[in-house]
Design a protein around this motif. Structure first.
Motif, PDB file in Angstrom:
ATOM      1  N   LEU A  52       0.824  -1.204   0.000  1.00 45.22           N
ATOM      2  CA  LEU A  52       0.000   0.000   0.000  1.00 45.22           C
ATOM      3  C   LEU A  52       0.864   1.263   0.000  1.00 45.22           C
ATOM      4  O   LEU A  52       0.586   2.233  -0.700  1.00 45.22           O
ATOM      5  CB  LEU A  52      -0.925  -0.002   1.227  1.00 45.22           C
ATOM      6  CG  LEU A  52      -2.018  -1.074   1.215  1.00 45.22           C
ATOM      7  CD1 LEU A  52      -2.776  -1.063   2.540  1.00 45.22           C
ATOM      8  CD2 LEU A  52      -2.974  -0.845   0.045  1.00 45.22           C
ATOM      9  N   ALA A  53       1.954   1.227   0.786  1.00 45.71           N
ATOM     10  CA  ALA A  53       2.823   2.402   0.859  1.00 45.71           C
ATOM     11  C   ALA A  53       3.497   2.646  -0.473  1.00 45.71           C
ATOM     12  O   ALA A  53       3.642   3.775  -0.923  1.00 45.71           O
ATOM     13  CB  ALA A  53       3.870   2.198   1.961  1.00 45.71           C
ATOM     14  N   ARG A  72       1.156  10.334  -7.747  1.00 48.41           N
ATOM     15  CA  ARG A  72       1.749  11.660  -7.554  1.00 48.41           C
ATOM     16  C   ARG A  72       3.052  11.804  -8.335  1.00 48.41           C
ATOM     17  O   ARG A  72       3.315  12.828  -8.968  1.00 48.41           O
ATOM     18  CB  ARG A  72       1.980  11.887  -6.060  1.00 48.41           C
ATOM     19  CG  ARG A  72       2.535  13.286  -5.739  1.00 48.41           C
ATOM     20  CD  ARG A  72       2.644  13.512  -4.242  1.00 48.41           C
ATOM     21  NE  ARG A  72       3.643  12.639  -3.620  1.00 48.41           N
ATOM     22  CZ  ARG A  72       3.355  11.623  -2.839  1.00 48.41           C
ATOM     23  NH1 ARG A  72       2.088  11.306  -2.579  1.00 48.41           N
ATOM     24  NH2 ARG A  72       4.309  10.880  -2.303  1.00 48.41           N
ATOM     25  N   CYS A  97       2.459   1.806  -3.470  1.00 52.01           N
ATOM     26  CA  CYS A  97       1.534   2.213  -4.520  1.00 52.01           C
ATOM     27  C   CYS A  97       1.032   3.639  -4.327  1.00 52.01           C
ATOM     28  O   CYS A  97       0.696   4.321  -5.290  1.00 52.01           O
ATOM     29  CB  CYS A  97       0.330   1.270  -4.548  1.00 52.01           C
ATOM     30  SG  CYS A  97       0.731  -0.378  -5.194  1.00 52.01           S
ATOM     31  N   SER A  98       0.965   4.101  -3.090  1.00 50.52           N
ATOM     32  CA  SER A  98       0.328   5.391  -2.821  1.00 50.52           C
ATOM     33  C   SER A  98       1.071   6.550  -3.465  1.00 50.52           C
ATOM     34  O   SER A  98       0.459   7.556  -3.832  1.00 50.52           O
ATOM     35  CB  SER A  98       0.230   5.621  -1.311  1.00 50.52           C
ATOM     36  OG  SER A  98       1.528   5.714  -0.736  1.00 50.52           O
ATOM     37  N   ALA A  99       2.393   6.444  -3.626  1.00 53.50           N
ATOM     38  CA  ALA A  99       3.169   7.554  -4.170  1.00 53.50           C
ATOM     39  C   ALA A  99       3.167   7.583  -5.698  1.00 53.50           C
ATOM     40  O   ALA A  99       3.451   8.617  -6.294  1.00 53.50           O
ATOM     41  CB  ALA A  99       4.614   7.468  -3.664  1.00 53.50           C
ATOM     42  N   GLU A 100       2.822   6.482  -6.332  1.00 58.56           N
ATOM     43  CA  GLU A 100       2.973   6.385  -7.793  1.00 58.56           C
ATOM     44  C   GLU A 100       2.145   7.410  -8.566  1.00 58.56           C
ATOM     45  O   GLU A 100       2.685   8.077  -9.458  1.00 58.56           O
ATOM     46  CB  GLU A 100       2.645   4.960  -8.259  1.00 58.56           C
ATOM     47  CG  GLU A 100       3.014   4.687  -9.728  1.00 58.56           C
ATOM     48  CD  GLU A 100       2.009   5.233 -10.713  1.00 58.56           C
ATOM     49  OE1 GLU A 100       2.408   5.591 -11.844  1.00 58.56           O
ATOM     50  OE2 GLU A 100       0.806   5.302 -10.368  1.00 58.56           O
TER      51      GLU A 100
END
Length: 239
Positions: A28-29, A36, A31-34
Motif C-alpha cells: 500500500l505504501a 503523484r 503504490c500510494s506515491a505512484e
C-alpha cells in the motif's frame, strides 16, 4: 530512493507485526506515491520538453527528482544517451575544427581533419549502438498509458530524432572532409601550379584550373549535403 529506504527501516523495527501485515503495508505504501510521481513526471516532460520549441535537455534538480520518484530512472535513459553523445570522441574531434573558416585554416589543421574523417565510420557505429541501447531500455519500461504517450514523445524529440540526424550527418561530413582533403592534396602536390590564399584557389594553367574547378565542384556538392542536415539540426534544437 531515500523515502523508500527510510520506510523499509521503519517497517523492520516493527517486529511485533506479522510478516503478512508487513507485506500488505509495504504494498500500500509503495503504490500510494505512484500517481503523484507520475503526475509530476508527466508535467515535467510536457512543460520542460514537449511545450518548448528547442530540443534541449533540461536537468532534474533535487526537488524535481524527489517529486518524480521512481520515474527519475526513466528520464535518466534520455539524459544518459545525450551524455554519451557529448562524451563521444567525435564530438571533441569536431570541436577542434569548429572555427575553421577558410582553406588556409583547414590546411593548417589537415591532420585533425584527416583523423576526424577516418574516425567517422566508427562514430556512426557508436551512435547507432547508443541509440539501440536507449531504445531497448525504453521498451523495457513499465509505464501507465498516459505516461507512455508523453514519454515516447519526449524520447523521440530528445533521442530518436537527434540520433537519426546524426546518423545522416556523420557520413555526409566524411564525404565533405574527403572532398576538401582531396583538394588540399592536389594543391600540396602541385605547388608550382596552384596556391591557396584564404578561401581562394589560384591556378596558373588551364589544366590546373580545370582540375581545381572539378575538385571545388565536389566540395560544393558535399558541403551542400552537410548544410541541409545542419539546417535540420538547427530547426530541431533552435540553435
Amino acid at each position: 530512493m531515500p523515502h523508500i529506504a527510510s520506510r523499509r527501516a521503519a517497517l523492520q523495527r516493527l517486529g511485533a507485526l506479522s510478516v503478512g501485515t508487513l507485506g500488505t503495508a509495504w504494498t500500500l505504501a509503495g503504490c500510494s506515491a505512484e500517481p503523484r510521481e507520475r503526475k509530476a513526471f508527466i508535467e515535467f516532460l510536457q512543460t520542460r520538453v514537449l511545450n518548448r520549441q528547442r530540443a534541449s535537455i533540461p536537468k532534474l534538480n533535487e526537488e524535481q527528482r524527489k517529486a518524480v520518484g521512481r520515474y527519475a530512472a526513466h528520464y535518466d535513459i534520455i539524459t544518459g544517451f545525450n551524455k554519451e553523445m557529448s562524451d563521444a570522441p567525435f564530438t571533441a574531434m569536431m570541436a577542434r575544427l569548429e572555427h575553421t573558416r577558410s582553406l588556409s585554416q583547414l590546411m593548417a589543421k589537415r591532420k585533425e581533419a584527416g583523423e576526424l574523417r577516418d574516425h567517422l565510420p566508427q562514430a556512426a557505429q557508436d551512435v547507432k549502438a547508443a541509440l539501440d541501447r536507449a531504445t531497448a531500455a525504453k521498451t523495457a519500461l513499465s509505464q501507465p498509458d498516459d505516461l507512455r504517450a508523453v514519454y515516447d514523445a519526449a524520447f523521440d524529440k530528445l533521442v530518436a530524432q537527434p540520433a537519426g540526424l546524426m546518423l545522416q550527418l556523420l557520413p555526409a561530413t566524411r564525404g565533405m572532409l574527403g572532398a576538401f582533403l582531396e583538394l588540399l592534396t592536389y594543391v600540396e602536390t602541385h605547388p608550382n601550379e596552384v596556391t591557396i590564399a584564404g578561401s581562394t584557389v589560384e591556378a596558373r594553367s588551364q589544366a590546373s584550373l580545370n582540375k581545381v574547378n572539378a575538385l571545388l565542384k565536389k566540395v560544393e556538392t558535399e558541403s551542400a549535403a552537410v548544410g541541409q542536415l545542419e539546417s535540420a539540426i538547427r530547426k530541431l534544437t533552435g540553435r
